[in-house]
Write a protein that holds these residues in place. Structure first.
Motif, PDB file in Angstrom:
ATOM      1  N   LEU A 126      -4.729   0.503  -6.693  1.00 25.90           N
ATOM      2  CA  LEU A 126      -3.412  -0.128  -6.518  1.00 25.90           C
ATOM      3  C   LEU A 126      -2.348   0.778  -7.134  1.00 25.90           C
ATOM      4  O   LEU A 126      -1.929   0.576  -8.271  1.00 25.90           O
ATOM      5  CB  LEU A 126      -3.399  -1.507  -7.173  1.00 25.90           C
ATOM      6  N   ASP A 127      -1.907   1.777  -6.372  1.00 22.67           N
ATOM      7  CA  ASP A 127      -0.923   2.719  -6.867  1.00 22.67           C
ATOM      8  C   ASP A 127       0.442   2.446  -6.241  1.00 22.67           C
ATOM      9  O   ASP A 127       1.342   1.910  -6.849  1.00 22.67           O
ATOM     10  CB  ASP A 127      -1.378   4.158  -6.594  1.00 22.67           C
ATOM     11  N   MET A 128       0.617   2.832  -4.973  1.00 17.59           N
ATOM     12  CA  MET A 128       1.822   2.580  -4.159  1.00 17.59           C
ATOM     13  C   MET A 128       3.039   3.395  -4.570  1.00 17.59           C
ATOM     14  O   MET A 128       4.134   3.172  -4.039  1.00 17.59           O
ATOM     15  CB  MET A 128       2.210   1.085  -4.137  1.00 17.59           C
ATOM     16  N   ARG A 129       2.910   4.335  -5.501  1.00 14.67           N
ATOM     17  CA  ARG A 129       4.050   5.187  -5.841  1.00 14.67           C
ATOM     18  C   ARG A 129       4.219   6.268  -4.777  1.00 14.67           C
ATOM     19  O   ARG A 129       3.255   6.950  -4.429  1.00 14.67           O
ATOM     20  CB  ARG A 129       3.839   5.855  -7.209  1.00 14.67           C
ATOM     21  N   SER A 137       2.669   2.048 -11.599  1.00 21.69           N
ATOM     22  CA  SER A 137       1.899   1.761 -10.392  1.00 21.69           C
ATOM     23  C   SER A 137       1.940   0.274 -10.084  1.00 21.69           C
ATOM     24  O   SER A 137       2.357  -0.550 -10.905  1.00 21.69           O
ATOM     25  CB  SER A 137       0.444   2.200 -10.591  1.00 21.69           C
ATOM     26  N   ALA A 138       1.449  -0.085  -8.881  1.00 19.14           N
ATOM     27  CA  ALA A 138       1.365  -1.498  -8.497  1.00 19.14           C
ATOM     28  C   ALA A 138       0.422  -2.252  -9.434  1.00 19.14           C
ATOM     29  O   ALA A 138       0.665  -3.421  -9.762  1.00 19.14           O
ATOM     30  CB  ALA A 138       0.896  -1.624  -7.057  1.00 19.14           C
ATOM     31  N   LEU A 212       5.383  -5.491  -3.634  1.00 21.85           N
ATOM     32  CA  LEU A 212       4.955  -4.597  -4.715  1.00 21.85           C
ATOM     33  C   LEU A 212       5.440  -3.177  -4.468  1.00 21.85           C
ATOM     34  O   LEU A 212       5.901  -2.489  -5.385  1.00 21.85           O
ATOM     35  CB  LEU A 212       3.423  -4.619  -4.834  1.00 21.85           C
ATOM     36  N   ARG A 213       5.337  -2.716  -3.218  1.00 18.08           N
ATOM     37  CA  ARG A 213       5.772  -1.350  -2.885  1.00 18.08           C
ATOM     38  C   ARG A 213       7.268  -1.172  -3.149  1.00 18.08           C
ATOM     39  O   ARG A 213       7.698  -0.166  -3.707  1.00 18.08           O
ATOM     40  CB  ARG A 213       5.466  -1.077  -1.414  1.00 18.08           C
ATOM     41  N   ILE A 214       8.061  -2.170  -2.750  1.00 14.61           N
ATOM     42  CA  ILE A 214       9.512  -2.085  -2.965  1.00 14.61           C
ATOM     43  C   ILE A 214       9.832  -2.060  -4.454  1.00 14.61           C
ATOM     44  O   ILE A 214      10.677  -1.289  -4.911  1.00 14.61           O
ATOM     45  CB  ILE A 214      10.216  -3.268  -2.269  1.00 14.61           C
ATOM     46  N   GLU A 215       9.136  -2.877  -5.241  1.00 12.78           N
ATOM     47  CA  GLU A 215       9.357  -2.906  -6.691  1.00 12.78           C
ATOM     48  C   GLU A 215       8.946  -1.585  -7.341  1.00 12.78           C
ATOM     49  O   GLU A 215       9.701  -1.010  -8.132  1.00 12.78           O
ATOM     50  CB  GLU A 215       8.567  -4.066  -7.309  1.00 12.78           C
TER      51      GLU A 215
END
Length: 317
Positions: A126-129, A137-138, A212-215
Motif C-alpha cells: 500500500l504505497d500509492m506515492r 504512503s497509503a 487514499l491516492r488523492i490524500e
C-alpha cells in the motif's frame, strides 16, 4: 510499456491547442508527462514548437525521456510537481507559454506496475506515492490517521457514502495488525459494505483507493494552485486544456475557468473598464466526454472530462 499506453482524447487535445502552437517559437507545457504519449504527439504535430514536460515520478521521466529522445533539445523534461510550474519556467528563463496541458490522475504505468500499490485488483504494498522518494504512503495514512480524518478523506476525496463503516473496520483491524498490502484492505471493504452497495458500480474498493491516492499525493491541493498558475503563465492567445477523471477535479477546474471568464465589474457600470473584463474565453461548452469508440479502444478513457480555455487579455496592473 509505451505500446500499451493510449493517450486519452488525444486528437481533441491537439485540436484545441493547435491555434496557439502553430507559430514558430511556441512553447507548450505538458504538466503531467507520464509516459509521454501526449507530448510525443504535440512534438510531432507542431514541428515549430518546444515542449517542457513535468512529472513528479522519476520512473515516468525515465521512460518519457527515452521516448522523446529523437526530438533532442525541443523537449526539456523536469522532475517537478505541476504546481511548481512558475519556478520551473523561471529557472528555464521562459516568461510566458503558448499552451498548457494537464492529464490528471494516475498514469497507465503507475496502475500497471503492481509494486506501486495503485491498483485494487492485485495484491501489492500500500504505497500509492507518485514519487516514492518522498511523503507518506497509503499504509501510513491507514495506520496512523485519526478515525475522523480518515472518514473525511473517504467522504471528500472518494465520495464514499459508507466511509464511517469502512473506517470503523479499518480502526478495528489496524489495532490487531498494521496494514501493509492492498488485498487485506480490499477484503475489509467488501466485508464492511452492505450487500446492496456491492452489486453496482464496479469494485467496491475503487472509491477508497481513489481517496487514499488523492490524500497521499495532495492532488486536489496541488491542482488548486497549479491551474491558476498555468493560466497566469499563458501569453495572450495561449490555450490551456485539462483532462480530469473524477468530479472533484472537474468541479475545481470548472470553477477556476468560469471565474477567469467572468467580468469582475461592479453591477450597473455603463462602460466596463478593461481591468474588469474577463481574462479567459471558454473553449468547451461544459465538460467534453470521450467518444464511444475511444472508450472501446481505451477503457481508462471512460471517466475523462475535458475542458479548455484561452487567455484573452493580460491581468490589470
Amino acid at each position: 510499456m509505451q505500446g500499451r499506453h493510449v493517450p486519452v482524447m488525444l486528437q481533441r487535445c491537439l485540436d484545441l491547442l493547435a491555434p496557439a502552437l502553430a507559430q514558430p517559437g511556441a512553447v507548450v507545457v505538458d504538466c503531467t508527462l507520464g509516459l509521454g504519449g501526449h507530448s510525443e504527439a504535440l512534438l510531432n504535430t507542431f514541428p515549430a514548437a518546444r515542449l517542457i514536460g513535468l512529472d513528479r515520478d522519476p520512473m515516468a521521466l525515465k521512460h518519457a525521456a527515452e521516448r522523446l529522445a529523437p526530438y533532442g533539445d525541443r523537449a526539456t523534461l523536469v522532475q517537478a510537481v505541476y504546481d511548481e510550474l512558475p519556478d520551473v519556467l523561471g529557472r528555464l528563463g521562459v516568461p510566458r507559454v503558448q499552451g498548457v496541458l494537464f492529464d490528471l490522475g494516475v498514469s497507465s504505468m503507475q496502475l500497471d506496475e503492481v509494486e506501486r500499490g495503485f491498483a485494487y485488483a492485485q495484491d501489492a504494498p500500500l504505497d500509492m506515492r507518485m514519487d516514492q522518494t518522498t511523503g507518506v504512503s497509503a499504509a501510513e495514512v491507514l495506520n496512523t490517521y485519526p478515525p475522523g480524518e480518515l472518514v473525511r478523506i473517504l467522504r471528500t476525496y472518494g465520495e464514499e457514502k459508507f466511509a464511517k463503516k469502512i473506517v470503523e473496520a479499518i480502526v478495528r483491524e489496524r489495532a490487531k495488525e498494521p496494514f501493509s498490502t492492498s488485498a487485506r484492505l480490499v477484503q475489509l471493504i467488501r466485508e464492511a459494505l452492505p450487500q446492496a452497495a456491492k452489486r453496482t458500480g464496479g469494485n467496491p474498493a475503487k472509491r477508497t483507493f481513489q481517496a487514499l491516492r488523492i490524500e497521499v499525493n495532495g492532488e486536489l491541493a496541488v491542482l488548486e494552485r497549479a491551474v491558476p498558475a498555468a493560466v497566469a503563465a499563458l501569453a495572450v492567445g495561449g490555450r490551456i486544456v485539462v483532462l480530469s477523471y473524477h468530479s472533484l477535479e472537474d468541479r475545481l477546474v470548472k470553477h477556476i475557468f468560469a471565474e477567469g471568464a467572468t467580468s469582475t465589474a461592479p453591477p450597473g457600470l455603463p462602460v466596463v473598464p478593461e481591468r474588469y473584463q474577463p481574462r479567459l474565453k471558454l473553449l468547451t461548452r461544459g465538460a467534453e466526454l470521450p467518444t464511444d469508440e475511444e472508450i472501446a479502444e481505451n477503457r481508462r478513457a471512460a471517466p475523462a472530462r475535458l475542458r479548455g480555455a484561452q487567455r484573452i487579455r493580460e491581468d490589470a496592473t
